[in-house]
Write a protein that holds these residues in place. Structure first.
Motif, PDB file in Angstrom:
ATOM      1  N   ILE A 198       0.815  -1.224   0.000  1.00  0.00           N
ATOM      2  CA  ILE A 198       0.000   0.000   0.000  1.00  0.00           C
ATOM      3  C   ILE A 198       0.844   1.266   0.000  1.00  0.00           C
ATOM      4  CG2 ILE A 198      -1.743   1.303   1.292  1.00  0.00           C
ATOM      5  CD1 ILE A 198      -2.752  -1.359   2.408  1.00  0.00           C
ATOM      6  N   GLY A 199       1.740   1.397   0.993  1.00  0.00           N
ATOM      7  CA  GLY A 199       2.474   2.643   1.181  1.00  0.00           C
ATOM      8  C   GLY A 199       3.278   3.082  -0.035  1.00  0.00           C
ATOM      9  N   TYR A 200       4.173   2.235  -0.514  1.00  0.00           N
ATOM     10  CA  TYR A 200       5.012   2.605  -1.654  1.00  0.00           C
ATOM     11  C   TYR A 200       4.200   2.791  -2.942  1.00  0.00           C
ATOM     12  CZ  TYR A 200       9.449   2.002   0.823  1.00  0.00           C
ATOM     13  OH  TYR A 200      10.522   2.148   1.683  1.00  0.00           O
ATOM     14  N   PRO A 201       3.294   1.849  -3.268  1.00  0.00           N
ATOM     15  CA  PRO A 201       2.481   2.049  -4.480  1.00  0.00           C
ATOM     16  C   PRO A 201       1.666   3.347  -4.438  1.00  0.00           C
ATOM     17  CG  PRO A 201       2.342  -0.223  -3.778  1.00  0.00           C
ATOM     18  CD  PRO A 201       3.035   0.521  -2.675  1.00  0.00           C
ATOM     19  N   HIS A 202       1.107   3.648  -3.268  1.00  0.00           N
ATOM     20  CA  HIS A 202       0.311   4.872  -3.141  1.00  0.00           C
ATOM     21  C   HIS A 202       1.181   6.108  -3.329  1.00  0.00           C
ATOM     22  CE1 HIS A 202      -2.738   7.665  -1.814  1.00  0.00           C
ATOM     23  NE2 HIS A 202      -1.972   8.072  -0.817  1.00  0.00           N
ATOM     24  N   ALA A 203       2.357   6.123  -2.703  1.00  0.00           N
ATOM     25  CA  ALA A 203       3.255   7.277  -2.835  1.00  0.00           C
ATOM     26  C   ALA A 203       3.707   7.443  -4.280  1.00  0.00           C
ATOM     27  CB  ALA A 203       4.461   7.088  -1.916  1.00  0.00           C
ATOM     28  N   GLN A 204       3.993   6.329  -4.957  1.00  0.00           N
ATOM     29  CA  GLN A 204       4.421   6.394  -6.349  1.00  0.00           C
ATOM     30  C   GLN A 204       3.291   6.890  -7.251  1.00  0.00           C
ATOM     31  OE1 GLN A 204       7.351   6.205  -7.408  1.00  0.00           O
ATOM     32  NE2 GLN A 204       7.527   5.275  -9.449  1.00  0.00           N
ATOM     33  N   LEU A 224       3.543  10.286  -9.489  1.00  0.00           N
ATOM     34  CA  LEU A 224       3.409  10.257 -10.951  1.00  0.00           C
ATOM     35  C   LEU A 224       2.253  11.127 -11.419  1.00  0.00           C
ATOM     36  CD1 LEU A 224       4.048   6.455 -11.623  1.00  0.00           C
ATOM     37  CD2 LEU A 224       5.580   8.366 -12.154  1.00  0.00           C
ATOM     38  N   ALA A 225       1.149  11.091 -10.665  1.00  0.00           N
ATOM     39  CA  ALA A 225      -0.014  11.911 -11.024  1.00  0.00           C
ATOM     40  C   ALA A 225       0.327  13.394 -10.922  1.00  0.00           C
ATOM     41  CB  ALA A 225      -1.199  11.573 -10.127  1.00  0.00           C
ATOM     42  N   PHE A 226       1.029  13.781  -9.878  1.00  0.00           N
ATOM     43  CA  PHE A 226       1.406  15.181  -9.674  1.00  0.00           C
ATOM     44  C   PHE A 226       2.349  15.644 -10.777  1.00  0.00           C
ATOM     45  CE2 PHE A 226       4.172  18.390  -7.572  1.00  0.00           C
ATOM     46  CZ  PHE A 226       3.195  19.363  -7.344  1.00  0.00           C
ATOM     47  N   GLU A 227       3.327  14.801 -11.110  1.00  0.00           N
ATOM     48  CA  GLU A 227       4.290  15.164 -12.145  1.00  0.00           C
ATOM     49  C   GLU A 227       3.618  15.274 -13.514  1.00  0.00           C
ATOM     50  OE1 GLU A 227       7.206  12.130 -11.697  1.00  0.00           O
ATOM     51  OE2 GLU A 227       7.991  12.937  -9.809  1.00  0.00           O
ATOM     52  N   LYS A 228       2.621  14.426 -13.743  1.00  0.00           N
ATOM     53  CA  LYS A 228       1.906  14.491 -15.017  1.00  0.00           C
ATOM     54  C   LYS A 228       1.137  15.806 -15.140  1.00  0.00           C
ATOM     55  CE  LYS A 228      -1.430  12.052 -17.939  1.00  0.00           C
ATOM     56  NZ  LYS A 228      -2.331  10.890 -18.059  1.00  0.00           N
ATOM     57  N   LEU A 229       0.513  16.235 -14.055  1.00  0.00           N
ATOM     58  CA  LEU A 229      -0.187  17.517 -14.071  1.00  0.00           C
ATOM     59  C   LEU A 229       0.782  18.668 -14.325  1.00  0.00           C
ATOM     60  CD1 LEU A 229      -2.742  17.158 -11.102  1.00  0.00           C
ATOM     61  CD2 LEU A 229      -3.238  17.138 -13.560  1.00  0.00           C
ATOM     62  N   LEU A 230       1.958  18.582 -13.723  1.00  0.00           N
ATOM     63  CA  LEU A 230       2.951  19.639 -13.935  1.00  0.00           C
ATOM     64  C   LEU A 230       3.404  19.676 -15.394  1.00  0.00           C
ATOM     65  CD1 LEU A 230       5.213  19.321 -10.748  1.00  0.00           C
ATOM     66  CD2 LEU A 230       3.421  21.000 -11.201  1.00  0.00           C
ATOM     67  N   THR A 243      -1.086  17.836   0.006  1.00  0.00           N
ATOM     68  CA  THR A 243       0.323  18.212   0.101  1.00  0.00           C
ATOM     69  C   THR A 243       1.082  17.655  -1.094  1.00  0.00           C
ATOM     70  OG1 THR A 243       0.226  18.120   2.516  1.00  0.00           O
ATOM     71  CG2 THR A 243       2.405  18.063   1.511  1.00  0.00           C
ATOM     72  N   PRO A 244       1.812  18.482  -1.822  1.00  0.00           N
ATOM     73  CA  PRO A 244       2.558  17.993  -2.986  1.00  0.00           C
ATOM     74  C   PRO A 244       3.478  16.833  -2.606  1.00  0.00           C
ATOM     75  CG  PRO A 244       2.550  20.374  -2.958  1.00  0.00           C
ATOM     76  CD  PRO A 244       1.970  19.942  -1.664  1.00  0.00           C
ATOM     77  N   PRO A 245       3.452  15.735  -3.347  1.00  0.00           N
ATOM     78  CA  PRO A 245       4.258  14.555  -3.003  1.00  0.00           C
ATOM     79  C   PRO A 245       5.729  14.738  -3.358  1.00  0.00           C
ATOM     80  CG  PRO A 245       3.108  14.179  -5.054  1.00  0.00           C
ATOM     81  CD  PRO A 245       2.618  15.507  -4.541  1.00  0.00           C
ATOM     82  N   ALA A 246       6.549  13.844  -2.823  1.00  0.00           N
ATOM     83  CA  ALA A 246       7.967  13.832  -3.180  1.00  0.00           C
ATOM     84  C   ALA A 246       8.109  13.349  -4.616  1.00  0.00           C
ATOM     85  CB  ALA A 246       8.733  12.916  -2.229  1.00  0.00           C
ATOM     86  N   GLU A 247       9.294  13.506  -5.149  1.00  0.00           N
ATOM     87  CA  GLU A 247       9.549  13.100  -6.534  1.00  0.00           C
ATOM     88  C   GLU A 247       9.374  11.591  -6.680  1.00  0.00           C
ATOM     89  OE1 GLU A 247      13.217  13.313  -9.802  1.00  0.00           O
ATOM     90  OE2 GLU A 247      13.409  14.224  -7.816  1.00  0.00           O
ATOM     91  N   SER A 248       8.806  11.167  -7.791  1.00  0.00           N
ATOM     92  CA  SER A 248       8.600   9.739  -8.030  1.00  0.00           C
ATOM     93  C   SER A 248       9.946   9.039  -8.210  1.00  0.00           C
ATOM     94  CB  SER A 248       7.743   9.523  -9.277  1.00  0.00           C
ATOM     95  OG  SER A 248       8.440   9.976 -10.440  1.00  0.00           O
ATOM     96  N   LYS A 249       9.938   7.736  -7.977  1.00  0.00           N
ATOM     97  CA  LYS A 249      11.153   6.955  -8.132  1.00  0.00           C
ATOM     98  C   LYS A 249      11.214   6.364  -9.538  1.00  0.00           C
ATOM     99  CE  LYS A 249      11.213   5.533  -3.271  1.00  0.00           C
ATOM    100  NZ  LYS A 249      11.223   4.390  -2.328  1.00  0.00           N
TER     101      LYS A 249
END
Length: 215
Positions: free
Chosen positions: A35-41, A45-51, A71-77
């Motif tokens: 859950i945790g890692y997939p959700h953060a990723q 990715l969604a935030f970066e796509k919007l940007l 809250t804006p997420p950290a950079e995707s891996k």
């Protein structure tokens, strides 16, 4: 005369804590992996796509619609690193569960355990028995530091050991068992420390004398 020493729950409580802590960490790792890692990723990715699409101002509405934090997420891996990190969580979960299993198994197996001295000798809840006349040696080298005495005996031609441990079993009756055992087997079979019941000063002198003789 019968003296029975039941197991000491406080000794096994630490194993229970270690086992539960290890299993708790294993569950935490599974949560991150599933859950945790997939959700953060996914959020990243969604935030970066919007940007990329110049729609960064829509993030709050986009996140709220999906029940995410705004809250804006950290950079995707990178994909490869993300997959390795997820697999690592599963590996750590498996390792932690395995580590936690052993102390919990020790606690489980200790239920109802006891040692007992009677008129014939020593016996235990797990079926080990030794008669007084089978005794060859009582080793007490670890008695003062660790509360462990080892009774060496011969069982039908086989050399065996009966361990007396006043940490695993209630101390008062275990000490009584050792003192009574020493009376039954004789002082000549006791090594590594003085017999029980001596005054501390005398006991120290006897221990020093035996150490010097061995040296």
């Amino acid at each position: 005369m019968t003296i029975r020493a039941e197991r000491e729950p406080r000794f096994y409580f630490r194993f229970l804590l270690i086992g539960l802590a290890a299993l708790g960490f294993a569950l935490y790792c599974l949560y991150d992996g599933f859950i945790g890692y997939p959700h953060a990723q996914e959020r990243a990715l969604a935030f970066e796509k919007l940007l990329e699409e110049k729609r960064g101002d829509e993030w709050d509405a986009y996140a709220t619609e999906r029940g995410w934090s705004t809250t804006p997420p950290a950079e995707s891996k990178p994909l490869e690193k993300y997959e390795v990190d997820v697999k690592m969580q599963f590996w750590m979960a498996g390792g932690s569960a395995l580590v936690g299993l052993f102390p919990l198994l020790a606690v489980w197996r200790s239920r109802g355990r006891w040692i007992e001295l009677n008129d014939q000798g020593l016996t235990s809840s797990w079926g080990q028995s030794v008669a007084f006349d089978q005794t060859e040696l009582l080793e007490k080298r670890q008695w003062r530091s660790k509360g462990i005495a080892k009774l060496r005996y011969n069982d039908g031609g086989r050399n065996r050991t009966f361990v007396i441990d006043d940490f695993k079993f209630k101390r008062a009756p275990t000490d009584e068992i050792l003192a009574e055992l020493e009376k039954r087997i004789g002082l000549d079979k006791i090594t590594g420390g003085p017999p029980e019941g001596f005054e501390p000063v005398v006991a120290e002198l006897m221990a020093e004398a035996e150490t010097a003789a061995e040296g």
